[in-house]
Design a protein around this motif. Sequence first.
Motif, PDB file in Angstrom:
ATOM      1  N   THR A  62      55.049  51.495  29.625  1.00 44.77           N
ATOM      2  CA  THR A  62      54.389  50.275  30.091  1.00 44.77           C
ATOM      3  C   THR A  62      52.927  50.540  30.430  1.00 44.77           C
ATOM      4  O   THR A  62      52.645  51.336  31.309  1.00 44.77           O
ATOM      5  CB  THR A  62      55.103  49.750  31.357  1.00 44.77           C
ATOM      6  OG1 THR A  62      56.475  49.495  31.050  1.00 44.77           O
ATOM      7  CG2 THR A  62      54.448  48.473  31.845  1.00 44.77           C
ATOM      8  N   GLY A  70      48.790  52.909  23.940  1.00 41.54           N
ATOM      9  CA  GLY A  70      49.905  53.454  24.682  1.00 41.54           C
ATOM     10  C   GLY A  70      49.673  54.807  25.312  1.00 41.54           C
ATOM     11  O   GLY A  70      50.492  55.270  26.111  1.00 41.54           O
ATOM     12  N   PRO A  73      49.339  54.803  29.737  1.00 45.67           N
ATOM     13  CA  PRO A  73      50.347  53.953  30.381  1.00 45.67           C
ATOM     14  C   PRO A  73      50.096  53.808  31.878  1.00 45.67           C
ATOM     15  O   PRO A  73      49.693  54.754  32.559  1.00 45.67           O
ATOM     16  CB  PRO A  73      51.653  54.704  30.116  1.00 45.67           C
ATOM     17  CG  PRO A  73      51.246  56.137  29.994  1.00 45.67           C
ATOM     18  CD  PRO A  73      49.907  56.103  29.317  1.00 45.67           C
ATOM     19  N   HIS A  76      54.469  55.696  33.212  1.00 47.17           N
ATOM     20  CA  HIS A  76      54.920  56.584  32.138  1.00 47.17           C
ATOM     21  C   HIS A  76      56.428  56.798  32.169  1.00 47.17           C
ATOM     22  O   HIS A  76      56.982  57.470  31.304  1.00 47.17           O
ATOM     23  CB  HIS A  76      54.196  57.933  32.300  1.00 47.17           C
ATOM     24  CG  HIS A  76      54.113  58.777  31.073  1.00 47.17           C
ATOM     25  ND1 HIS A  76      55.071  58.774  30.083  1.00 47.17           N
ATOM     26  CD2 HIS A  76      53.178  59.672  30.668  1.00 47.17           C
ATOM     27  CE1 HIS A  76      54.729  59.643  29.133  1.00 47.17           C
ATOM     28  NE2 HIS A  76      53.590  60.197  29.466  1.00 47.17           N
ATOM     29  N   ASP A  80      58.486  49.881  28.029  1.00 51.68           N
ATOM     30  CA  ASP A  80      57.931  48.528  28.070  1.00 51.68           C
ATOM     31  C   ASP A  80      59.035  47.549  27.663  1.00 51.68           C
ATOM     32  O   ASP A  80      59.616  47.676  26.579  1.00 51.68           O
ATOM     33  CB  ASP A  80      56.743  48.429  27.105  1.00 51.68           C
ATOM     34  CG  ASP A  80      55.953  47.142  27.281  1.00 51.68           C
ATOM     35  OD1 ASP A  80      56.573  46.058  27.254  1.00 51.68           O
ATOM     36  OD2 ASP A  80      54.722  47.205  27.421  1.00 51.68           O
TER      37      ASP A  80
END
Length: 513
Positions: A62, A70, A73, A76, A80
């Motif tokens: 995410t 990506g 993040p 981590h 997502d």
Amino acid sequence: MTDQPAATPAVPDVPPAPAVRTGPQLIAYADRLGGDVARLAGLLDGPLAGAFDGVHVLPFFTPFDGTDAGFDPRDHTVVDPRLGTWDDVRRLADGRTVMADVIVNHVSAESAQFQDVRERGDASPWAPMFLTLGSVFPDGATEQDLARIYRPRPGLPFTAMTLGGERRLVWTTFTPDQVDIDLRTTQAWDYLTSVVDALTAGGVTVLRLDAVGYTGKEAGTDCFMTPATAAYTRRIVEHAHARGAQVLVEVHGHYLQQVEIAQTVDLVYDFALPPLVLHALTTGDLAPLDRWLGIRPANAVTVLDTHDGIGIVDVGPSDLRPGEPGLLPPADIDALVERIHDNSGGTSRQATGAAASNLDLYQVNCTFYDALGRDDRRYVLARLVQLFVPGIPQVYYVGLLAGENDMDLLAATGVGRDVNRHRYTDDEVAAALDRPAVRAQLTALRLRTTHPAFGGTFHPEVTGTTARLRWTSGAETAELELDAATGAFAVHATTHGVSRTVLTDSDVASSPA
């Protein structure tokens, strides 16, 4: 040249790593091939069945679509939700190896930890985790100190930010959105171990250490691949092994560094292979590739293209190893870069260096298919060389589908690497799978995945512009015969000791589309 067994040296003095399948792996963004983790699994179980033993899923955390695709993040440890769940990742890992990235050097400037530091400064419990200029140079830095720092982009690796009301120079090796962490601190290790624990609990069995070479920042050094880096890597390897995972180290640099690093970790990339193959197939000169085959590490992951550009530093001389020549002399490297630009019709020039953001000093941004002028025959031959070289072959999703430079995406984002990060629709995937160059790659991949000879001994023979790359295990053999000057090739393999022809250059087009 001596024959080479397919053995992988063990990492000394740390818990042994589990065995990992050595067949081909796919590299893909879940959102750009399939759309999410579950549909990526559907492709691997459907039209790509039998071609791959594993998959490297590029950052699915995410958010997966941050400023660095990506690799920045905010969290981590979380999948997502637009891409799926950890259950989807575990299902993907059922019967295959799953590799994922541990972004070791930095976290997102939008992460909860760094946002707390922005607000509270040194009063934040996370403050020690993040590097500033003063973290490494508490007594101040001289001009010589700053000029010595190695960075893959122009300029110094610092961004002025306000932390708790005070202006500070925060260490940002790559972009201002990616804040470097201080692996000398408990907070950083608590963070990294939480990431490794989340990944291994989710079914990931190979951890790719992204940008680990930049972690060992020490005053009086160039802050790249320092002794501290080796100690940090060893610590991560030990933690990964204890949780049933192997470690792949991602470092671009002088080829001798890769040879040395290979002795201390499970896996390294063979980043020298792509430019050497391009040099061979665009000049007919196999000598540099032949030399590399004699000295390269056996515990390597081989690639032609990845989500990044085509590395050049990996075959050239480097300031990191003064006085040591590269695998190609500078004049040959310059000529190779120009051939890539010419073969791509100039599109790679628009995506590389000062022409695009995310500037790297050591890479050409181009699909491998365009780098070879969209010549199907030479392109399939390049893939065959990769598959016959010892190591674990990884095939990037754009390369598998013989993708062309995505100039529309480059225009939309201004990020050079995006020329090789196309977002495929289901219809585009279906159309690509019907192309001769893609069918030929899948035939070769299924041979590499299933044939017992590849578990035996590698016998390379190079004479002038021709080569024979041969694997043997008992009575079973698989071999590639090629002519780098003409692009001709033939693949032969035995079944119960009886030889058959698997693939030849006549199975694909002989000239650019």
